[in-house]
Design a protein around this motif. Structure first.
Motif: not given
Lengths: 219, 156
Positions: B26-36, B39-44, B49-50
């Motif tokens: 859950h924490v990892a998912l939240v972190r990915v969503l925060e990056h997204e 505006g870092e969609q291309n990366q995440v 990256y995951l």
């Protein structure tokens, strides 16, 4: 140093007494990038000198290496360091020539129609859990989370957390597609503040599905 | 995405954190969503990256736990002090650290990586050094390490 000795040395190195991580410890992202060869040499050397004294960072180097291997990003060629050279087989060259000729033939054949690629949607091979749009804003006195998307008879677990990732509330074994949060669970969220929640569902057939993280604001 | 995160966290999660595995996902998912969200969609959305996020989340949690454990252990150090030294591996580990400290720096970092499990080609990538050089440094560095440990009466 024999293989057995090396194994013992590695085990002993990994079994060093733990020390408390400190402000000098490099960020996990830096270790990750260093293992991928994406950090400058000087920086890597400094980080390694630190891990000489810091068993905690040392463990993270091992973990990062293992995960890079698991993720396939390093793609090792073999278990050993030395790849023996062998004379080339002429049979393979002949086969490769035939394959290349076949490929050229296929490419040059006239096409009867325009190829339209089929769109591939990732992550939609199972049920998709969706939040009720009404949960975007919740009443502090009576906060109710609602969702949909799982098969009838599913059981649910809901995890609620703050933006700083602190888990505020967790409830398992829910049979309904809604959860009334105890108001005290959200006492740390200011008026207008945001929190996140996620739903996991287990269907009657045992299939496990997790939602994306949903965001809600408190009125 | 969630499956990849779950696989990565599952792989990275040590046994003492296994009970928290879903929370860490859950924490990892939240972190990915925060990056997204930044505006870092291309990366995440790439698998690598995951895996990196999973590593980062586990590393943070390990460090937090380690700090807590050591803090609580300090208060009960008297109970444990009698058990220290009965296991040879930690003693040998400290000996290795001391001996590595006496090696020339290039040999030290090459051997250090080798002790962390890195093969010569991997160490070569990490250090940006030629493979032959790394192999040579490891070979000579291990010989130095062995001599030093023997002089301390610590034979592996």
């Amino acid at each position: 140093v024999s293989d057995r000795e090396l194994e013992t040395l590695r085990a002993a190195w990994a079994a060093r007494p733990p020390i408390s991580p400190g402000p000098d410890c490099p960020a996990p992202d830096a270790i990750w990038e260093a293992v991928a060869g994406q950090r400058p040499e000087g920086e890597v050397r400094t980080m390694l000198e630190h891990s000489l004294q810091c068993s905690d960072c040392s463990a993270l180097w091992r973990l990062a290496r293992e995960l890079h291997g698991a993720a396939g990003s390093l793609r090792p060629t073999s278990e050993g360091d030395v790849v023996p050279l062998r004379p080339r087989s002429t049979g393979w060259i002949a086969l490769a020539g035939l394959a290349a000729a076949a490929a050229v033939t296929i490419v040059l054949l006239p096409r009867t129609g325009r190829h339209v690629p089929t769109p591939v949607a990732r992550g939609t091979d199972g049920p998709v859990l969706l939040a009720d749009p009404a949960t975007r804003e919740l009443d502090r006195a009576h906060p109710v989370l609602r969702w949909s998307g799982a098969p009838e008879g599913s059981r649910y677990t809901v995890v609620v957390s703050k933006r700083d990732l602190t888990v505020l509330y967790r409830q398992s074994g829910l049979a309904q597609t809604e959860l009334v949060l105890p108001p005290e669970a959200l006492s740390g969220i200011p008026a207008g503040g945001e929190f996140l929640w996620r739903v996991e569902a287990i269907s009657p057939g045992g299939r496990h599905t997790s939602s994306e993280a949903f965001s809600s604001h408190l009125r | 995405m969630l499956q990849t995160l779950r696989a990565a966290v599952g792989r990275a999660c040590p046994s003492d954190l296994s009970i928290q595995r879903e929370d860490l996902v859950h924490v990892a998912l939240v972190r990915v969503l925060e990056h997204e969200g930044r505006g870092e969609q291309n990366q995440v959305r790439t698998a690598s990256y995951l895996w990196r996020v999973a590593f980062s989340v586990i590393a943070d949690e390990r460090r937090r736990r380690r700090a807590e454990e050591l803090h609580s252990r300090r208060s009960s150090v008297g109970e444990e002090s009698g058990q220290r030294g009965t296991t040879p591996l930690p003693e040998l580990g400290v000996g290795i650290r001391d001996c590595l400290g006496g090696l020339a720096e290039p040999r030290r970092v090459a051997v250090l990586l080798h002790l962390e499990g890195f093969r010569a080609e991997e160490a070569s990538r990490v250090l940006h050094w030629d493979l032959k050089r790394v192999q040579n440094l490891i070979y000579r560095g291990l010989a130095d390490l062995r001599r030093c440990l023997e002089s301390k009466g610590l034979v592996p």
